[in-house]
Write a protein that holds these residues in place. Sequence first.
Motif, PDB file in Angstrom:
ATOM      1  N   ALA A 225       0.785  -1.307   0.087  1.00 23.83           N
ATOM      2  CA  ALA A 225       0.035  -0.063  -0.007  1.00 23.83           C
ATOM      3  C   ALA A 225       0.588   1.251   0.017  1.00 23.83           C
ATOM      4  CB  ALA A 225      -0.955  -0.053   1.143  1.00 23.83           C
ATOM      5  N   LYS A 226       0.752   2.154  -0.986  1.00 22.85           N
ATOM      6  CA  LYS A 226       1.759   3.140  -1.298  1.00 22.85           C
ATOM      7  C   LYS A 226       1.537   3.947   0.251  1.00 22.85           C
ATOM      8  CE  LYS A 226       3.021   6.652  -4.614  1.00 22.85           C
ATOM      9  NZ  LYS A 226       2.517   7.654  -5.990  1.00 22.85           N
ATOM     10  N   GLY A 227       2.753   4.352   0.705  1.00 25.33           N
ATOM     11  CA  GLY A 227       2.926   5.429   1.696  1.00 25.33           C
ATOM     12  C   GLY A 227       2.451   4.601   3.016  1.00 25.33           C
ATOM     13  N   ARG A 228       2.166   3.302   3.068  1.00 28.72           N
ATOM     14  CA  ARG A 228       1.616   2.573   4.314  1.00 28.72           C
ATOM     15  C   ARG A 228       2.401   1.468   4.717  1.00 28.72           C
ATOM     16  NH1 ARG A 228      -4.178   1.151   3.174  1.00 28.72           N
ATOM     17  NH2 ARG A 228      -3.980   0.361   5.196  1.00 28.72           N
ATOM     18  N   GLY A 229       3.011   0.653   3.800  1.00 34.68           N
ATOM     19  CA  GLY A 229       3.744  -0.467   3.940  1.00 34.68           C
ATOM     20  C   GLY A 229       3.276  -1.471   3.083  1.00 34.68           C
ATOM     21  N   THR A 230       3.818  -2.782   3.582  1.00 34.44           N
ATOM     22  CA  THR A 230       3.281  -3.936   3.100  1.00 34.44           C
ATOM     23  C   THR A 230       2.422  -4.793   4.188  1.00 34.44           C
ATOM     24  OG1 THR A 230       5.508  -4.163   1.915  1.00 34.44           O
ATOM     25  CG2 THR A 230       4.547  -6.358   2.177  1.00 34.44           C
ATOM     26  N   PHE A 231       1.514  -5.515   3.754  1.00 36.60           N
ATOM     27  CA  PHE A 231       0.544  -6.348   4.391  1.00 36.60           C
ATOM     28  C   PHE A 231       0.169  -7.572   3.966  1.00 36.60           C
ATOM     29  CE2 PHE A 231      -0.262  -1.688   4.746  1.00 36.60           C
ATOM     30  CZ  PHE A 231      -0.576  -1.518   6.040  1.00 36.60           C
ATOM     31  N   THR A 232      -0.160  -8.392   4.896  1.00 33.83           N
ATOM     32  CA  THR A 232      -0.618  -9.729   4.465  1.00 33.83           C
ATOM     33  C   THR A 232      -1.863  -9.691   3.579  1.00 33.83           C
ATOM     34  OG1 THR A 232      -1.730 -10.249   6.377  1.00 33.83           O
ATOM     35  CG2 THR A 232       0.554 -10.920   6.161  1.00 33.83           C
ATOM     36  N   ALA A 233      -1.976 -10.239   2.361  1.00 33.30           N
ATOM     37  CA  ALA A 233      -3.109 -10.131   1.427  1.00 33.30           C
ATOM     38  C   ALA A 233      -4.354 -10.422   2.134  1.00 33.30           C
ATOM     39  CB  ALA A 233      -2.830 -10.807   0.354  1.00 33.30           C
ATOM     40  N   ARG A 234      -5.460 -10.124   1.861  1.00 34.15           N
ATOM     41  CA  ARG A 234      -6.860 -10.777   2.301  1.00 34.15           C
ATOM     42  C   ARG A 234      -7.048 -12.005   1.492  1.00 34.15           C
ATOM     43  NH1 ARG A 234      -9.996  -7.424   5.425  1.00 34.15           N
ATOM     44  NH2 ARG A 234      -9.243  -5.184   5.656  1.00 34.15           N
ATOM     45  N   ARG A 235      -7.628 -12.884   2.096  1.00 35.23           N
ATOM     46  CA  ARG A 235      -7.960 -14.191   1.500  1.00 35.23           C
ATOM     47  C   ARG A 235      -8.803 -13.938   0.346  1.00 35.23           C
ATOM     48  NH1 ARG A 235      -4.076 -14.550   3.959  1.00 35.23           N
ATOM     49  NH2 ARG A 235      -3.440 -16.219   5.536  1.00 35.23           N
TER      50      ARG A 235
ATOM     51  N   TYR B 174     -14.972  -7.203 -10.015  1.00 38.44           N
ATOM     52  CA  TYR B 174     -14.504  -7.660  -8.679  1.00 38.44           C
ATOM     53  C   TYR B 174     -13.134  -7.343  -8.494  1.00 38.44           C
ATOM     54  CZ  TYR B 174     -19.087 -10.190  -8.111  1.00 38.44           C
ATOM     55  OH  TYR B 174     -20.328 -10.361  -7.836  1.00 38.44           O
ATOM     56  N   ARG B 175     -12.676  -7.171  -7.151  1.00 40.38           N
ATOM     57  CA  ARG B 175     -11.342  -6.865  -6.871  1.00 40.38           C
ATOM     58  C   ARG B 175     -10.730  -8.184  -7.164  1.00 40.38           C
ATOM     59  NH1 ARG B 175     -10.749  -3.763  -1.350  1.00 40.38           N
ATOM     60  NH2 ARG B 175      -8.959  -4.751  -1.527  1.00 40.38           N
ATOM     61  N   GLY B 176      -9.426  -8.213  -7.948  1.00 36.33           N
ATOM     62  CA  GLY B 176      -8.729  -9.344  -8.311  1.00 36.33           C
ATOM     63  C   GLY B 176      -8.052 -10.197  -7.075  1.00 36.33           C
ATOM     64  N   ASP B 177      -7.658  -8.987  -6.034  1.00 37.31           N
ATOM     65  CA  ASP B 177      -6.775  -9.732  -4.864  1.00 37.31           C
ATOM     66  C   ASP B 177      -7.863 -10.373  -3.870  1.00 37.31           C
ATOM     67  OD1 ASP B 177      -8.260  -7.362  -4.547  1.00 37.31           O
ATOM     68  OD2 ASP B 177      -7.001  -6.607  -2.746  1.00 37.31           O
ATOM     69  N   LEU B 178      -9.189 -10.292  -4.024  1.00 35.95           N
ATOM     70  CA  LEU B 178     -10.053 -10.917  -3.204  1.00 35.95           C
ATOM     71  C   LEU B 178     -11.226 -11.864  -3.775  1.00 35.95           C
ATOM     72  CD1 LEU B 178     -11.379  -7.437  -1.366  1.00 35.95           C
ATOM     73  CD2 LEU B 178      -9.603  -9.192  -0.577  1.00 35.95           C
TER      74      LEU B 178
END
Length: 261
Positions: free
Chosen positions: A75-85, A234-238
């Motif tokens: 996430a730009k300016g926020r860091g790295t996160f585990t992705a939602r399933r 639909y969001r491809g990451d979800l």
Amino acid sequence: MRARGGVVGDAEIVDGPKPKHAQLRDILRRMAEQELPPGSPVPSERDLAQRYGVSRITVRAAVGQLVAEGLLTRAKGRGTFTARRRMDVQLYLESFTDDMRRRGLTPATEVVSCAAEPPPPAVAGALDLGPREQAFRLVRLRRADGVPLAVERGWYSPRVVPGLDRHDLTTSLYTLIADTYGVQLDHAGQTVWAEAADPATAKLLDVRAGSPLLVFRRVSSAQGRPVEDMTSWYRGDLYQVTMQLDRTDPGSGPHHSATRR
């Protein structure tokens, strides 16, 4: 020789035949899959480099591979996160509201716009409308547990659902059509493709422009009467799509008994 730095559990990075970025990638994969819930922040590049005694280039390579695999997200300016399933999309005729409730999630709908407009020629043809007839154009943002999941832009036949824009459209539209108009949708043709999010859709879905989306165009009917021509992003990451494939032509494929010359 063991590397400097800390560990997650018993994980360590050591000198050996396996590259350090691959070792760190495996550690972060276990962290994302087993230790951290979806949406959790991952330590910064600097913290990971200090913890495991590796360079930030090594950290960047390991994190980049997991981002490409979809386990982590930046996430730009926020860091790295585990992705939602990802939710598994089953291809059958069901409302978004019913689908989310079946999964144990709380659905919510925001109506972006609804108005009678002249539809594009392709939509007019799908809904069997005349060249000067209007249709209801409905744009909605769909959420589950507060997370934006899909943007729907649909067209609805005024012959079947007159006055659609006067109703509460924040609930299940299929239930509304059945209860109010006595119309039960019983058939749909659907096409699926991948697309990059345009700026307007990205803003609604709270993703970056250019993010991958799954797009579904569905033309639904009731007893042969066309009712709906809807496209959903639909969001491809979800989301992911699962299909059960059975052989329907016994004379095709590698087990065909006929001899080819």
